[in-house]
Design an enzyme around this catalytic site. Structure first.
Site, PDB file in Angstrom:
ATOM      1  N   GLU A 102      56.750   9.236  30.549  1.00 31.49           N
ATOM      2  CA  GLU A 102      55.063   9.213  29.806  1.00 31.49           C
ATOM      3  C   GLU A 102      54.089   8.401  30.154  1.00 31.49           C
ATOM      4  O   GLU A 102      54.819   7.508  30.880  1.00 31.49           O
ATOM      5  CB  GLU A 102      55.453   9.571  28.243  1.00 31.49           C
ATOM      6  CG  GLU A 102      56.051   9.864  27.529  1.00 31.49           C
ATOM      7  CD  GLU A 102      56.600   9.601  26.145  1.00 31.49           C
ATOM      8  OE1 GLU A 102      55.767   8.612  25.908  1.00 31.49           O
ATOM      9  OE2 GLU A 102      57.410  10.397  25.688  1.00 31.49           O
ATOM     10  N   CYS A 115      48.753   2.835  29.862  1.00 34.06           N
ATOM     11  CA  CYS A 115      49.802   2.165  29.798  1.00 34.06           C
ATOM     12  C   CYS A 115      50.850   3.216  31.109  1.00 34.06           C
ATOM     13  O   CYS A 115      51.011   4.265  30.505  1.00 34.06           O
ATOM     14  CB  CYS A 115      50.491   2.356  28.267  1.00 34.06           C
ATOM     15  SG  CYS A 115      52.001   1.952  26.979  1.00 34.06           S
ATOM     16  N   CYS A 122      65.630   3.577  28.507  1.00 31.86           N
ATOM     17  CA  CYS A 122      65.329   2.595  28.448  1.00 31.86           C
ATOM     18  C   CYS A 122      66.994   1.940  27.295  1.00 31.86           C
ATOM     19  O   CYS A 122      67.471   2.365  27.043  1.00 31.86           O
ATOM     20  CB  CYS A 122      64.881   1.709  27.332  1.00 31.86           C
ATOM     21  SG  CYS A 122      63.774   0.079  27.228  1.00 31.86           S
ATOM     22  N   CYS A 126      66.124  -1.421  21.059  1.00 28.13           N
ATOM     23  CA  CYS A 126      66.018  -1.859  19.975  1.00 28.13           C
ATOM     24  C   CYS A 126      65.609  -1.184  19.225  1.00 28.13           C
ATOM     25  O   CYS A 126      65.273   0.496  19.223  1.00 28.13           O
ATOM     26  CB  CYS A 126      64.272  -2.140  20.630  1.00 28.13           C
ATOM     27  SG  CYS A 126      63.957  -3.474  21.844  1.00 28.13           S
ATOM     28  N   CYS A 129      62.136   1.418  18.196  1.00 26.50           N
ATOM     29  CA  CYS A 129      61.481   2.283  19.775  1.00 26.50           C
ATOM     30  C   CYS A 129      62.514   3.198  20.143  1.00 26.50           C
ATOM     31  O   CYS A 129      63.512   3.559  19.991  1.00 26.50           O
ATOM     32  CB  CYS A 129      61.825   0.923  20.191  1.00 26.50           C
ATOM     33  SG  CYS A 129      60.426   1.670  22.190  1.00 26.50           S
ATOM     34  N   GLY A 172      60.245   1.825  28.660  1.00 28.49           N
ATOM     35  CA  GLY A 172      61.015   1.372  30.311  1.00 28.49           C
ATOM     36  C   GLY A 172      60.745  -0.535  30.178  1.00 28.49           C
ATOM     37  O   GLY A 172      60.177  -0.606  29.238  1.00 28.49           O
ATOM     38  N   GLU A 173      61.732  -1.473  30.368  1.00 26.38           N
ATOM     39  CA  GLU A 173      62.194  -2.515  30.368  1.00 26.38           C
ATOM     40  C   GLU A 173      60.861  -2.550  31.582  1.00 26.38           C
ATOM     41  O   GLU A 173      62.050  -3.024  32.504  1.00 26.38           O
ATOM     42  CB  GLU A 173      62.708  -3.702  30.322  1.00 26.38           C
ATOM     43  CG  GLU A 173      63.042  -5.091  30.327  1.00 26.38           C
ATOM     44  CD  GLU A 173      61.615  -5.428  29.955  1.00 26.38           C
ATOM     45  OE1 GLU A 173      61.316  -5.573  28.454  1.00 26.38           O
ATOM     46  OE2 GLU A 173      60.823  -6.463  30.566  1.00 26.38           O
ATOM     47  N   SER A 204      54.485  -6.080  29.522  1.00 24.32           N
ATOM     48  CA  SER A 204      54.824  -6.473  27.629  1.00 24.32           C
ATOM     49  C   SER A 204      56.879  -6.134  28.641  1.00 24.32           C
ATOM     50  O   SER A 204      57.109  -5.324  29.417  1.00 24.32           O
ATOM     51  CB  SER A 204      54.577  -5.452  27.440  1.00 24.32           C
ATOM     52  OG  SER A 204      55.620  -5.647  26.054  1.00 24.32           O
ATOM     53  N   SER A 227      57.358  -9.210  23.850  1.00 23.88           N
ATOM     54  CA  SER A 227      57.714  -8.595  22.331  1.00 23.88           C
ATOM     55  C   SER A 227      58.650  -9.250  21.609  1.00 23.88           C
ATOM     56  O   SER A 227      59.844  -9.837  21.609  1.00 23.88           O
ATOM     57  CB  SER A 227      58.573  -7.131  22.580  1.00 23.88           C
ATOM     58  OG  SER A 227      57.470  -6.306  23.180  1.00 23.88           O
ATOM     59  N   LEU A 228      57.814  -9.879  20.464  1.00 23.71           N
ATOM     60  CA  LEU A 228      58.736 -10.905  19.694  1.00 23.71           C
ATOM     61  C   LEU A 228      59.291  -9.907  18.349  1.00 23.71           C
ATOM     62  O   LEU A 228      60.473 -10.185  17.963  1.00 23.71           O
ATOM     63  CB  LEU A 228      57.688 -12.501  19.511  1.00 23.71           C
ATOM     64  CG  LEU A 228      57.971 -13.164  18.490  1.00 23.71           C
ATOM     65  CD1 LEU A 228      59.416 -14.159  19.213  1.00 23.71           C
ATOM     66  CD2 LEU A 228      57.915 -14.632  18.312  1.00 23.71           C
ATOM     67  N   HIS A 229      57.997  -9.837  17.534  1.00 26.49           N
ATOM     68  CA  HIS A 229      58.706  -9.409  16.481  1.00 26.49           C
ATOM     69  C   HIS A 229      59.142  -9.733  15.333  1.00 26.49           C
ATOM     70  O   HIS A 229      59.548  -9.488  13.964  1.00 26.49           O
ATOM     71  CB  HIS A 229      59.623  -7.643  16.506  1.00 26.49           C
ATOM     72  CG  HIS A 229      59.035  -6.846  18.052  1.00 26.49           C
ATOM     73  ND1 HIS A 229      56.939  -6.732  17.982  1.00 26.49           N
ATOM     74  CD2 HIS A 229      58.959  -6.224  18.737  1.00 26.49           C
ATOM     75  CE1 HIS A 229      57.455  -5.797  18.538  1.00 26.49           C
ATOM     76  NE2 HIS A 229      58.102  -5.597  19.288  1.00 26.49           N
ATOM     77  N   ASN A 303      55.247   2.254  14.811  1.00 28.55           N
ATOM     78  CA  ASN A 303      55.116   3.853  14.391  1.00 28.55           C
ATOM     79  C   ASN A 303      56.032   4.220  13.503  1.00 28.55           C
ATOM     80  O   ASN A 303      56.929   3.991  14.352  1.00 28.55           O
ATOM     81  CB  ASN A 303      54.656   4.163  15.884  1.00 28.55           C
ATOM     82  CG  ASN A 303      53.446   3.972  16.335  1.00 28.55           C
ATOM     83  OD1 ASN A 303      52.495   4.417  15.958  1.00 28.55           O
ATOM     84  ND2 ASN A 303      53.064   3.125  17.082  1.00 28.55           N
ATOM     85  N   CYS A 346      55.526   4.578  22.030  1.00 32.53           N
ATOM     86  CA  CYS A 346      56.848   4.398  23.396  1.00 32.53           C
ATOM     87  C   CYS A 346      57.741   5.750  23.106  1.00 32.53           C
ATOM     88  O   CYS A 346      58.765   5.403  22.440  1.00 32.53           O
ATOM     89  CB  CYS A 346      56.991   3.485  23.658  1.00 32.53           C
ATOM     90  SG  CYS A 346      56.600   1.903  23.625  1.00 32.53           S
TER      91      CYS A 346
HETATM   92  N1  SAH Z   1      60.070  -3.508  27.696  1.00 34.72           N
HETATM   93  C1  SAH Z   1      58.846  -3.819  26.871  1.00 34.72           C
HETATM   94  C2  SAH Z   1      57.530  -2.676  27.476  1.00 34.72           C
HETATM   95  C3  SAH Z   1      57.911  -1.376  26.516  1.00 34.72           C
HETATM   96  S1  SAH Z   1      57.175  -1.376  24.233  1.00 34.72           S
HETATM   97  C4  SAH Z   1      58.465  -4.263  25.556  1.00 34.72           C
HETATM   98  O1  SAH Z   1      59.618  -4.529  24.895  1.00 34.72           O
HETATM   99  O2  SAH Z   1      57.690  -5.167  25.804  1.00 34.72           O
HETATM  100  C5  SAH Z   1      55.467  -2.098  24.352  1.00 34.72           C
HETATM  101  C6  SAH Z   1      56.028  -2.406  22.992  1.00 34.72           C
HETATM  102  O3  SAH Z   1      55.267  -1.266  21.617  1.00 34.72           O
HETATM  103  C7  SAH Z   1      56.870  -3.185  22.443  1.00 34.72           C
HETATM  104  O4  SAH Z   1      55.652  -4.259  22.346  1.00 34.72           O
HETATM  105  C8  SAH Z   1      57.363  -2.904  21.653  1.00 34.72           C
HETATM  106  O5  SAH Z   1      58.814  -3.650  20.766  1.00 34.72           O
HETATM  107  C9  SAH Z   1      56.852  -1.982  21.022  1.00 34.72           C
HETATM  108  N2  SAH Z   1      57.322  -0.915  20.108  1.00 34.72           N
HETATM  109  C10 SAH Z   1      58.135   0.045  20.478  1.00 34.72           C
HETATM  110  N3  SAH Z   1      58.446   0.974  19.609  1.00 34.72           N
HETATM  111  C11 SAH Z   1      57.427   0.720  18.663  1.00 34.72           C
HETATM  112  C12 SAH Z   1      56.986   1.493  17.455  1.00 34.72           C
HETATM  113  N4  SAH Z   1      57.979   2.082  17.104  1.00 34.72           N
HETATM  114  N5  SAH Z   1      56.197   1.070  16.810  1.00 34.72           N
HETATM  115  C13 SAH Z   1      55.442  -0.837  17.378  1.00 34.72           C
HETATM  116  N6  SAH Z   1      55.754  -1.222  18.140  1.00 34.72           N
HETATM  117  C14 SAH Z   1      56.706  -0.530  19.102  1.00 34.72           C
END
Ligand code: SAH
Length: 356
Positions: A102, A115, A122, A126, A129, A172-173, A204, A227-229, A303, A346
């Protein structure tokens, strides 16, 4: 924690878009042509954005035929396109081996941002995701990442628009596909091509510490988004398996090193997941972790991914979370959502279509 895995690799076509100018020079010389042909081809590809060798009208006919027999200009085709009411467009492409990826175009007041995906699927795992649901299929080549961008730029050419910024935040990472990601940056940086400056490119990452340090040493001017979260190792490890390999402390040390080497302000993504990491105490902890760093925090209301079933944080609570961060001196904003009506998070479109 991440076991090695045999990546599926169908033999890819030799892709002209994957070659830097100097590589194209060597390539045309191997084919018995003078070096300057490379620049002609590069311009056709990246500035005139043709989709076939036949359109490269200043190349001798015989050379065009030879080139066509050796390499491809395009390697993917559109499967679907979804257009949001806010102008966001999401494409699903099918690659030469049948895999799908995508790409998203977002329109902001400051310009068009694209993007791109860096891998098919991936393996970072996570829990919130969609991209990681089916695991990793394979890395994308630099050419496949460039082609996503050129496809969107071609679409924008019709309305005389241009891509002003690029984020590697698709599936992807990117730092796991390090060489291809850097080659992609070099290719789109090139003033003979799209000429997108490093400062307009964001990568990212889940936080692959050794790769962050390696990137820091390259002293590129790209923006690094982490991506800290979560603010505590136990919460982050539950959301992001990578945290079991690199703790929050190790990650933040690498971030400081990135800033020291590049002078670039860091960006942190923090997806607010209902009931997990979205209380005021988490905001305070976040301020404690980041308060002394030159950084910006992007809060993302999670999301909804059907397979994941998370709840979203109520608007009022999001406002309180941001206000608390700001009160404590942290530069934080809530990411304006784009394409909420079109499965633009994503991996969602790909997952919905049940494609690989
Ligand atoms: N692998 C990389 C880049 C891809 S994801 C990374 O993890 O940063 C891009 C961003 O979207 C990341 O911050 C990821 O954690 C976030 N993301 C993935 N799924 C999500 C969701 N359902 N809701 C909100 N953010 C999400």
């Amino acid at each position: 924690m991440i076991e090695s895995l045999e990546l599926f690799e169908a033999k890819p076509p030799l892709q002209l878009l994957a070659m830097k100018l100097e590589e194209l020079e060597a390539f045309v010389q191997e084919l018995g042509q003078p070096k300057f042909r490379a620049k002609q081809i590069f311009t056709w590809l990246h500035q005139k954005r043709v989709t076939s060798v036949d359109e490269m009208s200043n190349l001798p006919q015989a050379f065009r035929e030879l080139l066509k027999s050796k390499a491809a200009v395009t390697t993917m085709k559109e499967v679907t396109r979804q257009v949001s009411v806010d102008g966001t467009i999401k494409w699903l492409w099918e690659l030469h081996d049948g895999a799908t990826i995508e790409t998203v175009l977002m329109r902001h007041d400051y310009g068009n941002s694209v993007c791109v995906s860096s891998q098919v699927g991936c393996r970072m795992g996570c829990t919130f995701c969609a991209s990681t649901l089916g695991g990793l299929v394979r890395h994308l080549s630099a050419g496949e990442i460039v082609e996503q961008l050129l496809n969107v730029q071609r679409f924008l050419d019709e309305e005389e628009g241009r891509v002003s910024s690029v984020v590697m935040m698709g599936s992807g990472e990117p730092l796991e596909n390090y060489d291809a990601a850097m080659k992609f940056v070099d290719l789109i940086n090139d003033p003979n091509g799209l000429g997108i400056g490093a400062r307009h490119i964001t990568i990212s990452t889940v936080g692959l510490v050794p790769a962050i340090r390696r990137l820091a040493d390259e002293k590129r001017q790209i923006t690094l988004a982490i991506s800290l979260h979560a603010t505590r190792d136990e919460i982050r490890s539950a959301m992001m398996p990578i945290n079991r390999a690199f703790s929050i402390d190790q990650l933040l040390d690498a971030c400081k090193y990135y800033f020291k080497q590049t002078g670039r302000r860091l960006s942190f993504e923090y997806a607010l997941v209902g009931g997990q990491n979205d209380k005021l105490e988490h905001a305070r902890e976040l301020a404690g972790l980041l308060g002394h760093l030159d950084c910006h925090v992007n809060l993302i209301p999670v999301n909804y991914v059907p397979e994941r079933g998370y709840t979203r944080t109520p608007k009022e609570q999001i406002r309180a979370f941001v206000a608390e961060l700001q009160r404590l001196g942290v530069n934080a904003t809530v990411r304006r959502e784009k394409g909420h009506d079109i499965a633009a998070a994503c991996g969602q479109l790909r997952a919905e279509q049940g494609r690989n």
